[in-house]
Design a protein around this motif. Structure first.
Motif, mmCIF file in Angstrom:
data_model
loop_
_atom_site.group_PDB
_atom_site.id
_atom_site.type_symbol
_atom_site.label_atom_id
_atom_site.label_comp_id
_atom_site.label_asym_id
_atom_site.label_seq_id
_atom_site.Cartn_x
_atom_site.Cartn_y
_atom_site.Cartn_z
ATOM 1 N N THR A 194 13.244 -3.748 4.236
ATOM 2 C CA THR A 194 13.734 -2.657 3.379
ATOM 3 C C THR A 194 12.665 -2.138 2.417
ATOM 4 O OG1 THR A 194 16.008 -3.471 3.522
ATOM 5 C CG2 THR A 194 15.502 -1.983 1.712
ATOM 6 N N PRO A 195 11.893 -3.003 1.726
ATOM 7 C CA PRO A 195 10.830 -2.477 0.858
ATOM 8 C C PRO A 195 9.790 -1.650 1.605
ATOM 9 C CG PRO A 195 11.279 -4.759 0.309
ATOM 10 C CD PRO A 195 12.033 -4.463 1.569
ATOM 11 N N LEU A 196 9.630 -1.908 2.910
ATOM 12 C CA LEU A 196 8.707 -1.111 3.713
ATOM 13 C C LEU A 196 9.329 0.219 4.113
ATOM 14 C CD1 LEU A 196 6.149 -0.711 5.479
ATOM 15 C CD2 LEU A 196 7.329 -1.991 7.280
ATOM 16 N N LEU A 197 10.641 0.224 4.360
ATOM 17 C CA LEU A 197 11.318 1.438 4.819
ATOM 18 C C LEU A 197 11.422 2.490 3.722
ATOM 19 C CD1 LEU A 197 14.242 -0.004 6.980
ATOM 20 C CD2 LEU A 197 12.107 1.009 7.768
ATOM 21 N N ASN A 198 11.573 2.041 2.473
ATOM 22 C CA ASN A 198 11.784 2.996 1.380
ATOM 23 C C ASN A 198 10.692 4.057 1.277
ATOM 24 O OD1 ASN A 198 14.174 1.781 0.781
ATOM 25 N ND2 ASN A 198 13.504 0.840 -1.121
ATOM 26 N N ASP A 211 10.203 -2.499 -5.175
ATOM 27 C CA ASP A 211 10.003 -2.903 -3.782
ATOM 28 C C ASP A 211 8.737 -3.746 -3.633
ATOM 29 O OD1 ASP A 211 12.280 -1.811 -2.663
ATOM 30 O OD2 ASP A 211 11.358 0.155 -2.357
ATOM 31 N N MET A 212 7.673 -3.346 -4.316
ATOM 32 C CA MET A 212 6.425 -4.100 -4.256
ATOM 33 C C MET A 212 6.609 -5.511 -4.804
ATOM 34 S SD MET A 212 3.706 -1.197 -5.541
ATOM 35 C CE MET A 212 2.386 -2.390 -5.728
ATOM 36 N N THR A 213 7.281 -5.624 -5.929
ATOM 37 C CA THR A 213 7.407 -6.930 -6.579
ATOM 38 C C THR A 213 8.417 -7.830 -5.875
ATOM 39 O OG1 THR A 213 8.871 -5.802 -8.174
ATOM 40 C CG2 THR A 213 6.617 -6.235 -8.870
ATOM 41 N N ILE A 214 9.493 -7.248 -5.331
ATOM 42 C CA ILE A 214 10.444 -8.063 -4.560
ATOM 43 C C ILE A 214 9.746 -8.673 -3.358
ATOM 44 C CG2 ILE A 214 12.414 -7.914 -2.971
ATOM 45 C CD1 ILE A 214 13.796 -6.094 -4.910
ATOM 46 N N SER A 215 9.017 -7.856 -2.636
ATOM 47 C CA SER A 215 8.287 -8.352 -1.475
ATOM 48 C C SER A 215 7.249 -9.394 -1.888
ATOM 49 C CB SER A 215 7.614 -7.176 -0.758
ATOM 50 O OG SER A 215 7.048 -7.586 0.457
ATOM 51 N N SER A 216 6.577 -9.171 -3.012
ATOM 52 C CA SER A 216 5.541 -10.100 -3.476
ATOM 53 C C SER A 216 6.126 -11.423 -3.955
ATOM 54 C CB SER A 216 4.728 -9.462 -4.607
ATOM 55 O OG SER A 216 4.062 -8.303 -4.150
ATOM 56 N N ALA A 217 7.380 -11.412 -4.370
ATOM 57 C CA ALA A 217 8.020 -12.651 -4.829
ATOM 58 C C ALA A 217 8.415 -13.560 -3.674
ATOM 59 C CB ALA A 217 9.255 -12.312 -5.663
ATOM 60 N N ILE A 218 8.552 -12.993 -2.479
ATOM 61 C CA ILE A 218 9.077 -13.761 -1.344
ATOM 62 C C ILE A 218 8.074 -13.915 -0.213
ATOM 63 C CG2 ILE A 218 10.935 -13.908 0.351
ATOM 64 C CD1 ILE A 218 11.855 -14.135 -2.571
ATOM 65 N N VAL A 219 7.465 -12.818 0.218
ATOM 66 C CA VAL A 219 6.694 -12.817 1.467
ATOM 67 C C VAL A 219 5.445 -13.703 1.422
ATOM 68 C CG1 VAL A 219 5.460 -11.361 3.125
ATOM 69 C CG2 VAL A 219 7.603 -10.568 2.123
ATOM 70 N N SER A 233 0.824 -1.209 0.000
ATOM 71 C CA SER A 233 0.000 0.000 0.000
ATOM 72 C C SER A 233 0.860 1.262 0.000
ATOM 73 C CB SER A 233 -0.941 0.002 1.203
ATOM 74 O OG SER A 233 -0.214 -0.090 2.419
ATOM 75 N N GLY A 234 1.955 1.260 0.769
ATOM 76 C CA GLY A 234 2.829 2.439 0.827
ATOM 77 C C GLY A 234 3.496 2.723 -0.498
ATOM 78 N N ASN A 235 4.074 1.691 -1.105
ATOM 79 C CA ASN A 235 4.724 1.893 -2.403
ATOM 80 C C ASN A 235 3.702 2.170 -3.498
ATOM 81 O OD1 ASN A 235 7.784 1.367 -2.213
ATOM 82 N ND2 ASN A 235 6.952 -0.327 -1.043
ATOM 83 N N GLY A 236 2.543 1.528 -3.402
ATOM 84 C CA GLY A 236 1.491 1.815 -4.378
ATOM 85 C C GLY A 236 1.009 3.250 -4.278
ATOM 86 N N LEU A 237 0.950 3.772 -3.050
ATOM 87 C CA LEU A 237 0.531 5.162 -2.858
ATOM 88 C C LEU A 237 1.546 6.128 -3.452
ATOM 89 C CD1 LEU A 237 -1.523 7.104 -1.606
ATOM 90 C CD2 LEU A 237 -0.211 6.993 0.527
#
Length: 311
Positions: free
Chosen positions: A280-284, A70-78, A40-44
Motif C-alpha cells: 500500500t505505501p508503494l501504491l499511494n 507511507d515512508m515511515t510505516i514502511s521503514s518501521a517494518i520492512v 523514493s516515490g513518496n520522497g519525490l
C-alpha cells in the motif's frame, strides 16, 4: 529486560513469513525493490510539492503528510523483514518490539485520520468552492494536520500500554514478521479477553467512524459532481476523488480483515499484513501521480521539462 515481577522475556524472535529457505534471497530482492521504490516515490512527491509553488494548496499539503506516513510505516517494518530474509536476523529486543508496535499503530492511526481529513478537504473544495479559501486557510491546515498526528499518538500510547502491561514469560516466538497486537496477544501469559475486546472496540470504532465520514463526504461529492455541467469539469473532479477513494479502499479492507478479528491465527493474516505494510505505501504515490494531471505536470517541471499550456 524485566517487566514487573512477571515478565521474564528479554527479547522476541520474529518467525517472519513462512517460505521455503531457497526463496529467502528472491524475497529479499523483491521487498528491497519495493521498499526502495516506496521511499523514493513518496520522497519525490514530498520534494515536488515543496518545490513547486503551484502545488502549495491544502490537498497537496495533506498529500505530503500521507507520503511521509507511507515512508515511515514502511521503514518501521520492512528493514527488519529484509534482515530476516537475508541474514536470518530475527531477534528483536523487548524494547524494540514495544517501539515497533507503537510506531506502527501511531503511524497507521494517523494515516486513518488523514484520509478522513483529505475527504473533508475534497468535500469543501467541490461542494463549497466559494467558501473553500476562507475555511481551509494555511493555519487551519496546519492545525488539522497536527491534530491527526496527535490523535495517532494518543491512540498508539493507549494500545501499546494495554498490550505490554500483560506478562510475557515465554514462549517468545512471534508468529508474524513484526510485533503487532494479534501476534503479541497470543504470547501473553494471561487472559487476553479484555485486550481483544478493547482492540476490537477501539480500532473498530475509529476505523468505522472515519470510514463513515469518508463515505458521507464522498456521497455529497458525487452529488455535486453530477451537477457540474462541463464534462471536463466532471471528469477532472471525479479523477481527483477517485484516486483518494481508491487509496482509502486499499488501506481499509486489509486493516479491517486483521484488526476486527484480533484472535485470528490464520496464515492468510501475514499475507494481508504484508499488503498494507509494504504494498500500500508503494501504491499511494503511483495512484496519485498517474491519476493527477497537476502532479504529473509538476514532476515534468521538476525534471526540467517545459509544460506547454493550451491557449
Amino acid at each position: 529486560m524485566q517487566r514487573g515481577n512477571h515478565t521474564s522475556v528479554s527479547h522476541f524472535i520474529l518467525v517472519g513469513l513462512h517460505h521455503p529457505p531457497q526463496l529467502g534471497t528472491p524475497l529479499f530482492l523483491t521487498f528491497l525493490v519495493i521498499y526502495t521504490l516506496t521511499v523514493s516515490g513518496n520522497g519525490l512527491i514530498i520534494l515536488t510539492v515543496l518545490v513547486d509553488t503551484q502545488l502549495h494548496r491544502p490537498m497537496y499539503w495533506f498529500l505530503c503528510h500521507l507520503s511521509l506516513l507511507d515512508m515511515t510505516i514502511s521503514s518501521a517494518i520492512v528493514p527488519k523483514m529484509l534482515a530476516g530474509f537475508l541474514l536470518d536476523s530475527r531477534i528483536i529486543s523487548f524494547g524494540g518490539c514495544v517501539i515497533q508496535l507503537f510506531s506502527f499503530h501511531f503511524l497507521g492511526c494517523t494515516e486513518c485520520f488523514l484520509y478522513t481529513l483529505m475527504a473533508y478537504d475534497r468535500f469543501l473544495a467541490i461542494c463549497k468552492p466559494l467558501h473553500y479559501a476562507t475555511i481551509m486557510t494555511r493555519s487551519v491546515c496546519n492545525y488539522l494536520a497536527i491534530g491527526t498526528w496527535l490523535g495517532g499518538t494518543l491512540h498508539s500510547l493507549f494500545q501499546t500500554s494495554f498490550i505490554f502491561r500483560l506478562p510475557f514469560c515465554g514462549p517468545n516466538q512471534v508468529d508474524y514478521f513484526f510485533c503487532d497486537i494479534p501476534a503479541m496477544l497470543r504470547l501473553a501469559c494471561a487472559d487476553t479477553t479484555i485486550n481483544e475486546l478493547i482492540t476490537l472496540v477501539d480500532i473498530g470504532f475509529l476505523a468505522l467512524t472515519c470510514f463513515v465520514l469518508i463515505l458521507t463526504s464522498y456521497g455529497y461529492i458525487m452529488a455535486a459532481i453530477l451537477r457540474i455541467r462541463s464534462a471536463d469539469g466532471r471528469r477532472n473532479a471525479f479523477a481527483t476523488c477517485a484516486a483518494h477513494l481508491t487509496v482509502v479502499i486499499v488501506y481499509y479492507v486489509p486493516c479491517t480483515f486483521i484488526y476486527l478479528r484480533p484472535g485470528s491465527q490464520e496464515p492468510l493474516d501475514g499475507v494481508v499484513a504484508v499488503f498494507y505494510t509494504a504494498i500500500t505505501p508503494l501504491l499511494n504515490p503511483i495512484i496519485y501521480t498517474l491519476r493527477n494531471k497537476e502532479m504529473k505536470a509538476a514532476l515534468r517541471r521538476l525534471g526540467g521539462r517545459k509544460v506547454v499550456k493550451p491557449h
